[in-house]
Structure formats: structure tokens, C-alpha cells
Enzyme design. Structure first.
Site, PDB file in Angstrom:
ATOM      1  N   GLU A 212       0.724  -1.241   0.181  1.00  0.00           N
ATOM      2  CA  GLU A 212      -0.006  -0.187  -0.029  1.00  0.00           C
ATOM      3  C   GLU A 212       0.625   1.288  -0.143  1.00  0.00           C
ATOM      4  OE1 GLU A 212      -0.486  -2.793   1.958  1.00  0.00           O
ATOM      5  OE2 GLU A 212      -2.256  -3.522   0.956  1.00  0.00           O
TER       6      GLU A 212
ATOM      7  N   PHE B 170      -8.987  -2.404   0.660  1.00  0.00           N
ATOM      8  CA  PHE B 170     -10.046  -2.263   1.911  1.00  0.00           C
ATOM      9  C   PHE B 170      -9.268  -0.952   2.499  1.00  0.00           C
ATOM     10  CE2 PHE B 170     -11.108  -6.613   0.656  1.00  0.00           C
ATOM     11  CZ  PHE B 170     -12.332  -6.721   1.013  1.00  0.00           C
ATOM     12  N   ALA B 171     -10.101  -0.179   3.474  1.00  0.00           N
ATOM     13  CA  ALA B 171      -9.715   1.021   3.741  1.00  0.00           C
ATOM     14  C   ALA B 171      -9.064   0.691   5.174  1.00  0.00           C
ATOM     15  CB  ALA B 171     -10.861   1.901   4.303  1.00  0.00           C
TER      16      ALA B 171
ATOM     17  N   HIS C 186     -12.121  -5.834   7.396  1.00  0.00           N
ATOM     18  CA  HIS C 186     -12.806  -5.440   6.179  1.00  0.00           C
ATOM     19  C   HIS C 186     -14.014  -4.681   6.345  1.00  0.00           C
ATOM     20  CE1 HIS C 186     -10.758  -9.364   5.537  1.00  0.00           C
ATOM     21  NE2 HIS C 186     -10.602  -9.006   4.301  1.00  0.00           N
TER      22      HIS C 186
END
Lengths: 410, 337
Positions: free
Chosen positions: B60, B83-84, B129
Site C-alpha cells: 500500500e 480495503f480501507a 474488512h
């Protein structure tokens, strides 16, 4: 299986601490000219040795020898010497200015002048460096005005960064010098992204990433190598191994084995080690790596073996963690002295001319300093406005910031 | 007008942006050939080629860090964090680099990136999630933070975000990807094809950043919500019979304070709803702003309904998720009923 006994925790230590006698006899220094110069499209697997040796051009008597020699004219070498001398003088004056309270902070390049100064000359206009805080030689060698650098250091009314940044965190897109951040290693992966963008845009420009030995331990070093390797990004991945990360010797980041260059091998990136105090070797290797990048051959990792002769910063006292005379014992010597001796050996320079150049450079730096100080220093004279503090965060100031600016009365 | 799911609307926004501007590039984990784990980038690689839409290593910080470098070069990267919940390795790049590049370089370099990330719970996503980390972005000066609640807005806001000259965090409530969700997990879900906000115009349009939308005009109480909570609030208003004015904030920063203040001054009451944990959540900022700007109009304390201050659990999904019952109770209490 025999009982191995209790587990023991290993913490690497430098061989010598303050009070001890500096000793680099265990650092293998290959002879100048002994490392071959491969073609730029070499299969990385065939040049693994280059990650463990040291490419050197200048020998003990100041001659340029071997396959990496012969790329620079006398004029270019004389200019290089002047850049390094200018950077050293600039450093000395700014270090003194910090001690005089004219700025809060400074970081010198003492002993590392060849790395950035010589590298800069291997780039083409439009290429972009992503430097750390110890590559001001890139600016000096590209003719960036010293007065502007000093204005930034003084955070005065002419500071191009409006007083928002800590001293030495320069930025100049025009001179291919990406905005410096205090957060280590972040720019390494950004350089790869810039290079990817250049390739995506079918451009011909390349990027250069910069990192120190200590910061190779940061995750973004790994990120950069993965991305550079995956996308064959046109980037030169520079590691300046000056042996020290503040008080921490390079063995803490390196894990006690291999070299920093060797880190590139696992990613399939050709990786070279070079004498960082040898202006000619730095330039030759940089040129090789830049040509590789520009020829769509992908990234190169270069480890510059050098020594941080000065304190980490104006807030640091190295005598607390290493012998005071350690830099004198450093086997690769001083980059300025070595290039000077080479030029003298070529017959295009002399001790007299060197002394004269030193005096001229000092005059130039002092004149620049006077001009910068006429715009103010951190605690005296002209300074950026409070209004500048609120501006430039977004392209357009959002309402909440406008309200805060009003509250601040500006 | 064609109806699209939120997924299709988001994909269309990127398609339109890539078609209009060849500086727009899209990448992230599984984003290229496969078209994204949520199908948000499906067919973009086939249409625009691998140099415009491509798969990234699972890193990321690398995705965001390289996007920052591309933006500094002059491209407009629109990248995806799967996913955040997995943005944390990129947090250094987002907060210390993307957010500050323009400021620290005095405009010498800028960072027009969009970082898309599926957010929110209500899908049995468990701890990693389901998170709603918006407060970790709104606290960072230099970032803009957007949370759409329907396909129409998702497309218009995403195009606006891509065209915006500053870094934008674009949080997509994955619970809303296929249809609106009001928290009634025991009832069948309506698809977007049956919802008026599923109407998404073809071609280019924008929804401006920094402008809220009033989803349900009302006079009794103001509800501040965004993402999935907009529909939960609507259900709660219906079920309690309270004439609530429901404001969908759409952009958290810059915030449309004018719309909020005008509404609360009219109603005199305010309930703030978000999925994210309560303490130091974005609701605290909203509550403080309402109190500062509407103090003499308030007839009751500002109430907050939020996720509990725990990690997002799995089995206890519906005890955690602030559903219509909890929101309804807050509405009734704030009304003094």
C-alpha cells in the site's frame, strides 16, 4: 541433535567506540581500476560481484585508471572540484551561521561532496532527483543560486518556501530537485513513481532516488525496489552509505552481512558499489546507470561507499559515539583532496591555484550570505508573513482555513 | 436515464475520466486484468491498455508513494487500496507526503491523486474488512475526504475528485455497492435499479466537493450522516414518525458547514450518525461545530450514534452496526420523547 543451550540475543556493535583507535583494516578496498565495466544491457545475474566490490578510478598517486576512467574532460573535472569546494565552504558558513543563532538547524555534507556533485553531471536536463537532506551538491552542481538556498535556511522574507520548511529542506522543480521531506525513505518510492510516469508518458526523462544507509531499513526502501523491478522503471536507486545513521553504525541497518548494493540483487536489479569519495568513479557509475535507465533497461542500484566526516546535524555530537579521529582513518580519504591531486597530476592544477580558488569561493559564499542576510535571518529582519502560513495548503483555501486565518488576524 | 449500481457508477467515472484525460492512470492490487475484487475497474485495462490501468504489488505504501511521484511528474493517478482497513501501511505517504507536498514546496510540486478505498461494515467483514477510518484523514491538513452514498453522487464526486488539484481520499461504502442499505439486515435488499439515485447519466458530470445534500427535508431535528448511515437515518425517521431533516454530508473535508448550520438553526436539534467508533470520531468534530455555531438555537444536547469503541466484531455484527433502532432511539431522546 546436540543441546544448543539458551538462546542468545545478538546486537551488532561498531568495532571502535570513543576512546578507541579507529581501525578500518577489515574494510576491503579493491585496487583502483580493478572492477570491470560491463555493457549497460548486461544480464544482472552475471554482474553479482559488482555488488560486493568497489568501483574505483583514482589510484593512490592520483591517476585515473581502469575501464571506468576517461569520461570527463579537464574542464569538467575542474568544474567538479569547484562544486565540491563550494559545497564545503557553503556548509562551513551555514554551520557557523547556525552557531551564531541565525538559523535553528543545519546539516553538513563534509566528506560526501563527490557523491551528489558528480552524480548531478551524469543527468540530463529534465531528469528529477528525489534527494534526502544530504544532497545539496545536486543544487550547487546545477548552478542553483546559493542565495536562494541561504534564504531557505534563514526562513527569511525571500525564502522560496515561505518559512514553512525546516532549514535544508529545499525544493526546486526547475533544477530537478524534488521537495525534501523530513520523513525518511518516503521519496525513494516516489522517485520510482515519477520514473514510471515518465515511461507511461513515453518521455525520455529519468529519475534518481536517494537514500542513506540507515534509511534502507525503512519499508519504503523495499517498496521502491519491488516497484522499480516489477515495472522496469527508469530510475537510478542511490544508496549513500556514509557508515552512520546519527549514532547508529551501518551494521544495524545492514544486518551484519553483505552490502547495501547486494540488496538489489534479490530484486533482479543490477547493483554496483562505488568509491563515493572518487569523483570520477561516482560520475562514471552514475552515467552507466543513467544510460541504462534511459535505454529502457530499467533500474540500477548504486551504493556509494563514503564516510560522514561531520556531525549528523547541528544538533549532534559524534564524539559521544565514535572516535574523534575516525574520519582521518577512513581509507577512501577526502573527495576534494583526491580530485585536487588528480588534477595536479594531470598538470592542470596546482596548490597555489587551489589556495586561490578557496579564497575566491569563500568570497563568493560570503557575498551570497550577506545578500541573504539582507533579507533577514530566523530571528532578525524580514520574515515570511503569518498569512503565508495559511496559504498554499490546497489549490484553493477551504472555508475552515479562511475562518482560522481571520481568527489569526491576518 | 440509465440506472447503475455504485460499482458501475464508480467504474464509469474512471472510464469517463480516462477517456477525457490521458494523464489519468488507475492502478492497485488486482485492479488491472481482473478488474478489481469489487469489479470497480472491470474492462478498463482492456479499453485503455496496461500503461493506463495495471496491477500493483501488494504494497500500500508503494501504491500511494508511487502515485505521489507520478502526480509530481504531472499525471493524475487514481489508485485503489483494496480495503480501507489496509491503508495503514500507506498512512505515512498519505499524511506526511501527499497532504503536504504543495504546502512544503510552496506549490513547486503538487499532488493531484485520488485514493479510493472501500470502507464501512454491515457485511460480516470482521475486524479488517469493515473499518471506517475517515477521522484519520479529516484530522490531516492537506487532504480532502469524500464519502458518497449513492451511484449518482459516486460518479459525480469521483470525477470531481480526479479533476481536483489536491489529494482526495475517496471512501466507498462497500455495503452500498449493490444497493442502498438501511440496516434492516433481515429484509431483502433493494438493488440500485429500483432506486432513483441509481440513475446515473452517461458521460461527464461532476458533483462538487464540499457540498452536502439534504436527503429528507424536515423541521423537527437535523440528522448529520454520510455513507450507509444516510439510509439508516431515513429508516429511523420513518419508523419513529419524526420529521427529521437528513443531511448527507458527501464531503467531510472541506465540510459544508453552511448547510449544517442553517438546518440546525431551523430545527434546534441535532443527531450525528456514523459507523466509525465514537471516541475522537468525525462526529466529535461535527458536534463541536454545531455547538459553536448553533448554541443559542439548540434545544437539546447534540447526540451521537456511532460504532462502539471496540474493534469491529464478526459474530456481533448487528449489535455493533448502528442500525435504525439505535438511531431511532437517539431521535426520540433528542426530541424529549
Amino acid at each position: 541433535m546436540a543441546d544448543a543451550g539458551m538462546l542468545r540475543f545478538h546486537v551488532p556493535e561498531p568495532e571502535v567506540r570513543p576512546g578507541g583507535t579507529p581501525d578500518f583494516s577489515n574494510v576491503p578496498i579493491p585496487k583502483a581500476g580493478s572492477v570491470p565495466r560491463p555493457e549497460i544491457d548486461v544480464d544482472p545475474r552475471t554482474v553479482r560481484d559488482h555488488a560486493f566490490s568497489i568501483i574505483r578510478v583514482l589510484n593512490r598517486t592520483g591517476e585515473a585508471v581502469g575501464p571506468w576512467a576517461g569520461l570527463l574532460s579537464d574542464e569538467e573535472l575542474l568544474a567538479g572540484l569547484r562544486h565540491m569546494m563550494t559545497l564545503r565552504t557553503f556548509d562551513a558558513r551555514m554551520q557557523m551561521a547556525q552557531r551564531q543563532g541565525k538559523t535553528s538547524f543545519y546539516m553538513q555534507h563534509l566528506g560526501e561532496e563527490a557523491v551528489a556533485c558528480a552524480f548531478r553531471k551524469a543527468l540530463a536536463p529534465g531528469d528529477m532527483n528525489f534527494p534526502t537532506y544530504r544532497q545539496a551538491g545536486l543544487l550547487i552542481a546545477d548552478g542553483y543560486p546559493m542565495v536562494t538556498m541561504m534564504n531557505q535556511i534563514y526562513s527569511n522574507e525571500a525564502d522560496p518556501l515561505k518559512g514553512r520548511q525546516l532549514p535544508v529542506m529545499y525544493s526546486s522543480k526547475e533544477h530537478g530537485f524534488f521537495s525534501i521531506s523530513g520523513n525518511l525513505a518516503t521519496q525513494y518510492i516516489q522517485a520510482v513513481g515519477w520514473a514510471m510516469a515518465s515511461a507511461i508518458s513515453n518521455d525520455s526523462r529519468i529519475a534518481a532516488a536517494w537514500i542513506g544507509d540507515g534509511s534502507t531499513a525503512e519499508s519504503d526502501f523495499h517498496s521502491a525496489l519491488v516497484f522499480a523491478s516489477t515495472y522496469k522503471a527508469p530510475v537510478v536507486l542511490n544508496v549513500v552509505n556514509n557508515q552512520w545513521a546519527i549514532s547508529t553504525f551501518q551494521g544495524i541497518a545492514r544486518g551484519g552481512s553483505g552490502t547495501f548494493a547486494a540488496r538489489g540483487l534479490g530484486f533482479g536489479i543490477p547493483s554496483l558499489r562505488v568509491d563515493g569519495n572518487d569523483y570520477l568513479a561516482v560520475h562514471a557509475v552514475a552515467k552507466w546507470a543513467a544510460e541504462r535507465a534511459r535505454s529502457n533497461l530499467g533500474p540500477t542500484l548504486v551504493e556509494y561507499v563514503t564516510y560522514r566526516a561531520g556531525a549528523h546535524s547541528s544538533s549532534d555530537d559524534p564524539s559521544a559515539y565514535r572516535p574523534k579521529t575516525e574520519s582521518d582513518a577512513w581509507p577512501l580519504g577526502d573527495p576534494i583532496v583526491r580530485l585536487k591531486n588528480h588534477l595536479i597530476a594531470l598538470g592542470v592544477w596546482s596548490d597555489e591555484r587551489h589556495a586561490q580558488a578557496e579564497a575566491e569561493i569563500l568570497d563568493t559564499v560570503i557575498a551570497a550570505q550577506k545578500e541573504a542576510e539582507s533579507h533577514g535571518t530566523l530571528h532578525a529582519g524580514g520574515k515570511p508573513s503569518t498569512r503565508d502560513m495559511f496559504e498554499g495548503l490546497y489549490a484553493e483555501m477551504p472555508p475552515h482555513l479562511r475562518r482560522q486565518r481571520q481568527q489569526a488576524g491576518v | 436515464m440509465p440506472r447503475r449500481t455504485m460499482i458501475e457508477a464508480i467504474r464509469d467515472a474512471m472510464d469517463v475520466s480516462m477517456g477525457r484525460d490521458d494523464k489519468v492512470v488507475v492502478f492497485g492490487e488486482d485492479v488491472g486484468f481482473f478488474g478489481g475484487v469489487f469489479r470497480c475497474t472491470q474492462s478498463l485495462q482492456a479499453k485503455y491498455g496496461k500503461s493506463r490501468c495495471f496491477d500493483a504489488p501488494i504494497n500500500e505504501s508503494g501504491i500511494v508513494g508511487s502515485a505521489i511521484g507520478m502526480a509530481a511528474y504531472g499525471l493524475k493517478p487514481c489508485v485503489e487500496i483494496q480495503f480501507a482497513d489496509y491503508m495503514y501501511p500507506a498512512y505515512d505517504q498519505l499524511t506526511q507526503e501527499a497532504a503536504r507536498l504543495r504546502y512544503r514546496s510552496n506549490g513547486d510540486f503538487t499532488c493531484p491523486i485520488v485514493v479510493r478505498m472501500p470502507t464501512g461494515g454491515g457485511i460480516f467483514g470482521g475486524q479488517t474488512h469493515s473499518q471506517s477510518p475517515e477521522a484519520l484523514f479529516t484530522h490531516v491538513s492537506g487532504l480532502k475526504t469524500v464519502v458518497p452514498s449513492n451511484p449518482h453522487d459516486a460518479k459525480g464526486l469521483l470525477i470531481a475528485a480526479i479533476e481536483d488539484p489536491d489529494p482526495v481520499i475517496f471512501l466507498e461504502p462497500k455495503r452500498l455497492y449493490n444497493g442502498p442499505f438501511d440496516g434492516h439486515h433481515d429484509r431483502p435488499v433493494t438493488p440500485w435499479s429500483k432506486h432513483e439515485l441509481g440513475e446515473v447519466a452517461d458521460g461527464h458530470y461532476t458533483v462538487p466537493l464540499g457540498k452536502a445534500a439534504i436527503r429528507r427535508p424536515g423541521s423537527a431535528i437535523t440528522v448529520l450522516a454520510y455513507g450507509t448511515m444516510v439510509y439508516v437515518a431515513q429508516a429511523a425517521a420513518e419508523e419513529t414518525g419524526i420529521d427529521a431533516e437528513i443531511i448527507d454530508l458527501r464531503t467531510l473535508l472541506p465540510l459544508d458547514l453552511d448547510t449544517i448550520v442553517a438546518s440546525v438553526k431551523k430545527t434546534g436539534r441535532c443527531v450525528i450518525v456514523h459507523e466509525a467508533t465514537l471516541t475522537s470520531g468525525f462526529g466529535a468534530e461535527l458536534s463541536a461545530l454545531v455547538q459553536e455555531n448553533c448554541f443559542y438555537h439548540l434545544e437539546a444536547p447534540v447526540a451521537r450514534v456511532a460504532g462502539w469503541d471496540t474493534p469491529y466484531p464478526h459474530a456481533q455484527e448487528w449489535d455493533y452496526f448502528p442500525g435504525p433502532a439505535r438511531v431511532g432511539r437517539a431521535l426520540l431522546e433528542t426530541m424529549g420523547a
